[in-house]
Design an enzyme around this catalytic site. Structure first.
Site, PDB file in Angstrom:
ATOM      1  N   GLU A 148       0.799  -1.222   0.000  1.00 22.69           N
ATOM      2  CA  GLU A 148       0.000   0.000   0.000  1.00 22.69           C
ATOM      3  C   GLU A 148       0.842   1.287   0.000  1.00 22.69           C
ATOM      4  O   GLU A 148       0.887   2.029   0.988  1.00 22.69           O
ATOM      5  CB  GLU A 148      -0.967  -0.020   1.186  1.00 22.69           C
ATOM      6  CG  GLU A 148      -1.968  -1.171   1.063  1.00 22.69           C
ATOM      7  CD  GLU A 148      -3.002  -1.227   2.166  1.00 22.69           C
ATOM      8  OE1 GLU A 148      -2.937  -0.428   3.124  1.00 22.69           O
ATOM      9  OE2 GLU A 148      -3.902  -2.096   2.081  1.00 22.69           O
ATOM     10  N   GLU A 253      -4.427  -9.037  -0.941  1.00 16.77           N
ATOM     11  CA  GLU A 253      -4.859  -8.843   0.448  1.00 16.77           C
ATOM     12  C   GLU A 253      -6.352  -8.583   0.510  1.00 16.77           C
ATOM     13  O   GLU A 253      -6.894  -7.773  -0.241  1.00 16.77           O
ATOM     14  CB  GLU A 253      -4.115  -7.675   1.104  1.00 16.77           C
ATOM     15  CG  GLU A 253      -4.431  -7.534   2.593  1.00 16.77           C
ATOM     16  CD  GLU A 253      -3.694  -6.380   3.245  1.00 16.77           C
ATOM     17  OE1 GLU A 253      -2.463  -6.292   3.062  1.00 16.77           O
ATOM     18  OE2 GLU A 253      -4.335  -5.574   3.928  1.00 16.77           O
TER      19      GLU A 253
END
Length: 410
Positions: A148, A253
């Site tokens: 991220e 994820e």
């Protein structure tokens, strides 16, 4: 609904609705995502190179968490698996001394510029990680360019992050990470960019993959599920695939219970099992070739997690009572991991009439076909599957159900 038609497939029905196979033999997980050093689900903050100024990584050392927990668990999982596991590495943050904010958490990126010493050290950090794990006979199928990267651009972000813009990621891969891997003993390790929400697509892919120097080192685009409801899959995933079909899309994820309005563990939640199945089917139908759950198991609070970012997991372990619970999402995952074998290919499915059913179909390597059907409505739905070899195959999707059907060539 009148019928579901797998297009031009001469199959005959073999298996029956509902999940089949012995779940005591496992549900067929084949990809394991391994955090490089700490993440929010660690019990402390650490990296493998916490000595300031150690640009040559002389003091690079795996943590006790790796030696005593991660590596033995991975070795045990590989010993139990009937097929080789595909290990996927993701890093949350570079060492604090390499970052602009001097901390593992919060808003911060690498010091200097791509091609500079900080960026080259961070690339070599990846190589050293692969080298150290290889000493334990653990080799990695792929790694991502960092978990991220958008989080590292947020002020006061609460846990580990490393900010990258797509331009910075492009140049770091081109000048540092790609060449470092190519010169190492692991030139064939796959590199996945983004590792973030698909709302950043297709822009992120356009910036990075349009550059021939970066693109030659990259194999795929990694996506997370957290903002999937914000952007239609056709716009993010479909457009990215159409623009760059040579790069695969991979889900890296997902977890339930992350939303502040419904946070943490919810034992027995079928709604969360449906959320998983809906997202997986949607991803599969838009060119995603794999989907990774975040945590294999958590405690009843949704941790441990040093920053208290508690979420849910398909398996919940209550160590105080020496028991564990398989959540509905565990069995939801099994419909995909158990039946969609590696090497399966998605095929087109057409439906006649209006339907509330969601579905995806695949041809498996042995020539059999799998059709997974989700009914999120509150009503039973009668349907028929048309196969030219046997005619119409009647079936029913009960309210709030997930079914797996399979055909095998006679």
């Amino acid at each position: 609904m009148k019928g579901i038609l797998p297009e031009q497939l001469p199959w005959t029905l073999l298996l029956i609705p509902q999940i089949s196979g012995n779940l005591l033999d496992g549900i067929g997980y084949s990809v394991v995502r391994v955090p490089m050093a700490s993440c929010d689900f660690s019990t402390r903050l650490y990296t493998y190179a916490d000595t300031p100024g150690d640009y040559d990584l002389h003091n690079f050392t795996l943590a006790p968490e790796d030696i005593n927990m991660k590596i033995p668990l991975l070795q045990r999982a590989q010993a139990l698996s009937p097929r080789p596991l595909s290990l996927l590495a993701s890093a949350w943050s570079a060492p604090a001394w390499l970052k602009t904010n001097g901390a593992l958490t919060g808003k911060g990126s690498l010091k200097g510029q791509p091609g500079g010493k900080e960026h080259k050290t961070w690339a070599q950090y990846y190589v050293r990680f692969l080298e150290e794990y290889a000493k334990y006979n653990l080799t990695f199928w792929a790694l991502t360019t960092g978990n991220e990267p958008s989080a590292g651009m947020m002020t006061n972000y609460s846990f580990q992050a490393l900010g990258f813009t797509p331009e910075e990621q492009r140049d770091w891969v081109s000048l540092d990470l790609g060449p470092a891997l190519h010169a190492s003993s692991y030139p064939h390790t796959h590199v996945l960019i983004l590792d973030d929400s698909r709302i950043l697509l297709p822009h992120w892919a356009k910036v990075v993959l349009s550059d021939v120097h970066a693109g030659r080192y990259i194999h795929g685009v990694a996506v997370h599920w957290y903002l999937d409801s914000v952007v239609p899959p056709g716009i993010s995933l479909g457009t990215t695939h159409d623009l760059y079909p040579e790069y695969y899309l991979f889900g890296t994820e997902a977890c339930a219970g992350w939303n502040p309005l419904h946070k943490g563990v919810m034992l027995g939640s079928w709604d969360r099992a449906e959320q998983y199945a809906h997202d997986i089917i949607e991803d599969l139908n838009h060119y995603v070739v794999g989907w990774t759950d975040w945590n294999l198991a958590l405690d009843p609070n949704g941790g441990p997690n040093w920053v208290k970012n508690f979420v849910d997991s398909p398996v919940i372990v209550d160590a105080t009572r020496d028991v564990f619970y398989k959540q509905p999402s565990f069995y939801s995952m099994a419909h995909f991991s158990k039946f969609l074998w590696e090497g399966s290919q998605r095929v087109g499915v057409s439906a006649s009439g209006e339907t509330h059913l969601e579905f995806s179909a695949f041809i498996r390597p042995d020539g059999s076909l799998v059709l997974i059907i989700l009914n999120r409505s509150s009503s039973d739905i009668l349907f028929e599957v048309w196969d030219p070899a046997v005619g119409y195959i009647p079936s029913t999707a009960p309210a709030h159900s997930l079914l797996t059907l399979a055909w095998k060539r006679q």
